[in-house]
Structure formats: C-alpha cells, structure tokens
Design an enzyme around this catalytic site. Structure first.
Site, PDB file in Angstrom:
ATOM      1  N   GLY A 217       0.891  -1.144   0.000  1.00  0.00           N
ATOM      2  CA  GLY A 217       0.000   0.000   0.000  1.00  0.00           C
ATOM      3  C   GLY A 217       0.919   1.180   0.000  1.00  0.00           C
ATOM      4  N   CYS A 218       0.386   2.378  -0.125  1.00  0.00           N
ATOM      5  CA  CYS A 218       1.266   3.525  -0.155  1.00  0.00           C
ATOM      6  C   CYS A 218       1.841   3.749   1.240  1.00  0.00           C
ATOM      7  CB  CYS A 218       0.503   4.734  -0.635  1.00  0.00           C
ATOM      8  SG  CYS A 218       1.506   6.167  -0.905  1.00  0.00           S
TER       9      CYS A 218
END
Lengths: 405, 141
Positions: free
Chosen positions: B50-51
């Site tokens: 995920g970021c």
C-alpha cells in the site's frame, strides 16, 4: 496592525465545517492550502460573466478574459520580482514546470555532464532528472543531508565541478520544512557555470523571493500552495534560458506561422503555452497573490513562526515523540513519529478527531530511507491556524498514543 | 462455520460499540492478538504494497481449505486484517471466490476499504481472492 487570526479565518469558508463530528482542524497546508472567499468568487465571476478563450478573439469577452489573464501574469511577475512578464510561463503546477525545463535540457546536455539534486527532494524533482539522464547520458549526483535535515554544503562544494551543468534544489523541503541556503547554492553553482532551478512549491506560501537578486535561472511554484486553485502554477526562467530551450509541447497558441513544411514558434511566453490554458485558474492565481499581499508576507511569516515554535515545544512534551527535520531555519512544518507506533495509525486516530494531518513518505522516500523509517506524521501550519488548534493536535496525538501503545 | 455466519457474527460483535473510539480500541486489540505470519514468510513476494502501511499475506491449502496468515507494520491495518482472516481463512476456494465484502461496510469500516486509503487492504482482499482462484485451478487440473 496586530494579526487578527479570527478575522482571517472568516475569509475561509471551509474552516467552518466539521469532520467526524468535530470542528475541522486543517493541518495539511503543505499538501494544499485552503482558499479564501475572494479567490473562490474570482473563479465564479470568470465563468459567470466573461468566460471566453484568450489571445484569439476580437470580441469583447475574449478581450476581457485576455486582459484579466495577462494581468494575473503581471501580478505574478511583480510578486516574485521578475524583470519581464514574458519570463513568467503559466504551467499546470510545479511538476509541469520542472518537466518543461528537464525536457528542454535534453537537447542541451551531453554524455558525462553532471546534474546535482539535493537529498531532500520531492519525487517530482528527482524523477524528471533521472529521465533526463537516461535520455542524455548525463549523471545525477546527490547533495547529501545531515541528521538535522540540512544539506551538507561542504560536500555540495566538492560535487560542483566544470562538468556540472544543472543544480536543482527545493527552497523548502516538503517533508522536513528545512529552508535551504539557496542564495549560496546559486552563487556557487554560477561560479562553475551551472544553471540553477529552485523548486518553490513549499516556500511560495511562506517566503516571497526576489528572483532577480537571487539570480535563480529557473523557479517553479504552484498556485494551490498559496491559496490559489489547483491545476495552475508558474515557471520563471531567465529570458536567455527560455529562448535557448526548445518548446515543450506543440499546438495552438505557441506558433508564429505554420505550413506543412515548417512551423516557426511564437515568442515568449507563448512558445511554452500550447493549447487553451487554465484561464480561470490563472486569473484566480492573481487573486490569491492579491489576497496574500493584503495579509502581508512579513506578518504571515512572523505568525507562522510563532505557531511553529509553540507547536514544537508542545509536541515535544509528549514522551516518545521525535521530530524529523530540526534545522534552525524552517517553515511551519513538523514531521514526527511516536516511538513504536506506525504513522499511519496515528493519522487514522487523529482524523477521527477531526484533525487533518498527512502521513506517509510525503513523496520523499529517500528522506525516509535516510532516517530508516516507513514515514512520518506531518502537521503543516498556515497563517489561518491557531494555537487552540495546536492544542487539539497535541491532545489528539496523546489520545492516539494511549490507544495504540 | 460458513463465511456468511462468520460475517453475521462480526456484525453483531461490532454492533456492541456505540462510538468509534470503542470500535477502534477493539480493532487495535484484534490487531495485537493476530497470530503473526512467520518471519521467514515475510518476503517481498508476500508483500502487498500500500502507499502507507505494508501488508504481508501468505496462503496455503490444508484439507481442501485455504489457510491465510498475514501481518502489517501498522496496528489498525493489522486489526482489520484480523477481521478479514477470521472470515476468509479456513474456507474452500469456491466460498472465498463467491464471498462478498459488504459486511465491512456494515461494521463501519468502509473507509478503510476505499481505494484512496492506500493501506493495502483493498489489494489484500483482491489477493485473497486471487489465491482462491489459483488454488481452485490447481484442484481442477
């Protein structure tokens, strides 16, 4: 005149809303600033009374729109102390400006030429140069930073050689808030004949630069960081540089004469402004500059410094809280972590309490790698924030710490 | 227990909390109690990026059911993973493929599954379903 923050807050309609049942505390100003009513009104007025395409029409609306747009260019020129209005190129934002310059230098660089960037750049000021190096065979070198988040100037001086063609640094780091010594960087780079691009995205809302005395070769900024709309920004380039660089995009507006055999390009600034621009955005950029001048940059800087000092000392009272970026010269940005707690978790809890902060690597992964952390929580303050809001942040972080440890 | 029963159980469990604070405290507790994925399995090929927070997901087949183990570097993400694992682990590939995730909405955690949240959870569900499809394909060939 004293700084009346309550009165200023009245200018920003969004500050009246609540989030998750709490009055909004907006501390993500380094990502984008909020917009005062007069900037919003300016956009509405354009679309409701004189919307027309610019530079081409002889009709009244087109002339009114053209005048307003060119007036905005002059406001930008004046604000940044730029010598000629044609040295101001409207862009879609900082990233666009950087890419325009990087692309232009493709034809000017040779294999083995060197480009310097700082270790605290936003990805948007790293990737375009890497791409430029791939195209030209030039070499990218990095000016390192120290634990405080300051550039190591001795190393910078050693990296500067006659091979250095370009130097790119941000005026202020988005992840740390460090104000970089751009005067010194520009002077020293010029001694070896290198051109300097200053990324003003994070400084333009706090520091009003004099681009002529600074002697920067290029400077880029975004309107939305300084109370203007998104999707519009400016590139300043010294006339001699802008004349040397080839056009970035082909299209309408940027031509002088077109036949199927050959096209001659328009002069500055139109050479770099192909197609219909963000007219409303450009005009509103001017309105945002007018607004900031009414508040006054000195007053803004003084007040934000006060907020920064207060927030720093209050946050540091929290046990286990560490601030990243402790340079003496900083804008009102505090990047921090709580010991043993992931920044994402803190961000989630404080959001539930109505507080908007940024979490993550802030598009500056090399900085996070330097500190060996996955990211930080970043609170960034603007002149419309208050000490009471700082108190709410502190309480929310304490609450998060209690819940998460 | 079927996926549907497990989901109903969770909806009931979460309905006990009146406010978000209690609910998040519960998620954090769930996160802390999640059996960790073995460190040797925390490899890059198990990493769902995920970021912001990282999620590791591992799947294996046992007696016709898929067993998921997972971990995250963020505790709230981990708590939500625990919820997903409780529902989807130890189920057959067919059931996992067919299951819907609307219960997340019902227990009031929808915001964590928005693609803009960038916490890896959306990708995690997708990855769980992909594992199910892969295991099912293995079975039929």
């Amino acid at each position: 005149m004293s700084f009346d923050v309550q009165k200023i807050r009245e200018d920003f309609p969004i500050l009246k809303r609540s989030v998750n049942g709490y009055p909004l505390v907006y501390l993500d100003n380094a990502a984008t600033s909020q917009k005062p009513q007069e900037v919003i009104d300016c956009i509405v007025a354009y679309y409701s009374t004189y919307n027309a395409n610019i530079h081409r029409g002889v009709h009244t609306l087109s002339q009114e729109a053209t005048e307003a747009y060119e007036e905005a260019r002059k406001k930008i020129q004046k604000h940044f102390h730029i010598q000629y209005p044609e040295e101001v190129i409207f862009t879609s934002g900082t990233t666009h400006g950087i890419n325009l310059v990087a692309n232009g230098f493709s034809s000017l660089l040779n294999e083995g030429d060197e480009i310097l960037v700082s270790a605290m750049e936003h990805h948007s000021n790293i990737v375009p140069w890497q791409m430029l190096c791939e195209r030209t065979g030039a070499i990218l070198k990095v000016i390192p930073m120290n634990e405080k988040g300051e550039l190591v100037m001795e190393v910078f001086e050693n990296l500067l050689t006659e091979k250095t063609q370009l130097v790119f640094v941000n005026h202020v780091s988005n992840a740390l808030g460090t104000i970089n010594p751009i005067e010194e960087i520009i002077q020293k780079s010029h001694k070896v004949g290198a051109a300097v691009l200053i990324d003003g995205a994070q400084s333009c809302a706090h520091i009003k630069p004099n681009l002529q005395t600074l002697d920067a070769d290029f400077y880029v900024a975004s309107a939305h960081k300084m109370c203007g709309p998104t999707g519009v920004g400016m590139l300043y380039g010294k006339k001699e540089w802008l004349e040397k660089l080839p056009p970035y995009q082909g299209g309408g507006e940027m031509i002088k004469e077109v036949t199927f055999e050959k096209t001659t390009y328009a002069g500055l600034p139109h050479k770099f402004e192909a197609g219909t621009p963000n007219i409303a955005g450009g005009i509103a950029f001017g309105a945002a500059i007018d607004y900031l001048h009414k508040i006054g940059f000195e007053a803004i800087a003084n007040y934000e410094n006060e907020l920064l000092e207060y927030a720093t000392s209050e946050l540091l009272k929290i046990k286990g809280l560490k601030i990243y970026g402790t340079s003496k010269k900083k804008t009102s940005v505090i990047s921090f972590n709580l010991e043993g707690i992931h920044p994402f978790d803190i961000g989630t809890i404080v959001d539930k309490l109505g507080i908007a902060v940024r979490t993550g690597h802030h598009c500056a992964q090399p900085i996070m790698d330097f500190y060996k952390i996955p990211g930080t929580v970043r609170a960034s303050f603007s002149f419309y924030n208050t000490k009471e809001e700082v108190d709410r942040l502190v309480k929310a972080v304490q609450k998060a710490q209690m819940m998460l440890s | 227990m079927t996926i549907a029963t497990l989901q109903e159980e969770l909806i009931e469990e979460f309905s006990l909390f009146d406010d978000w604070l209690d609910k998040y405290e519960h998620i954090i507790e769930l996160g802390k109690s999640l059996p960790l994925i073995e460190d040797t399995l925390k490899t890059d090929d198990k990493l769902i990026k995920g970021c912001q927070s990282k999620v590791w997901l591992h799947a294996e087949m046992k007696e016709g059911n898929i067993i998921f183990t997972a971990d995250s570097d963020a505790i709230i993400t981990k708590g939500i993973i625990a919820v997903l694992i409780r529902v989807f682990s130890n189920q057959t590939p067919e059931e996992i493929i067919q299951a819907d995730t609307s219960f997340i909405d019902e227990i009031g955690l929808k915001e964590h599954l928005s693609p803009t949240r960038a916490n890896g959870l959306v990708s995690m569900i997708k990855q769980m379903k992909l594992y199910a499809v892969a295991f099912q394909a293995q079975k039929t060939t």
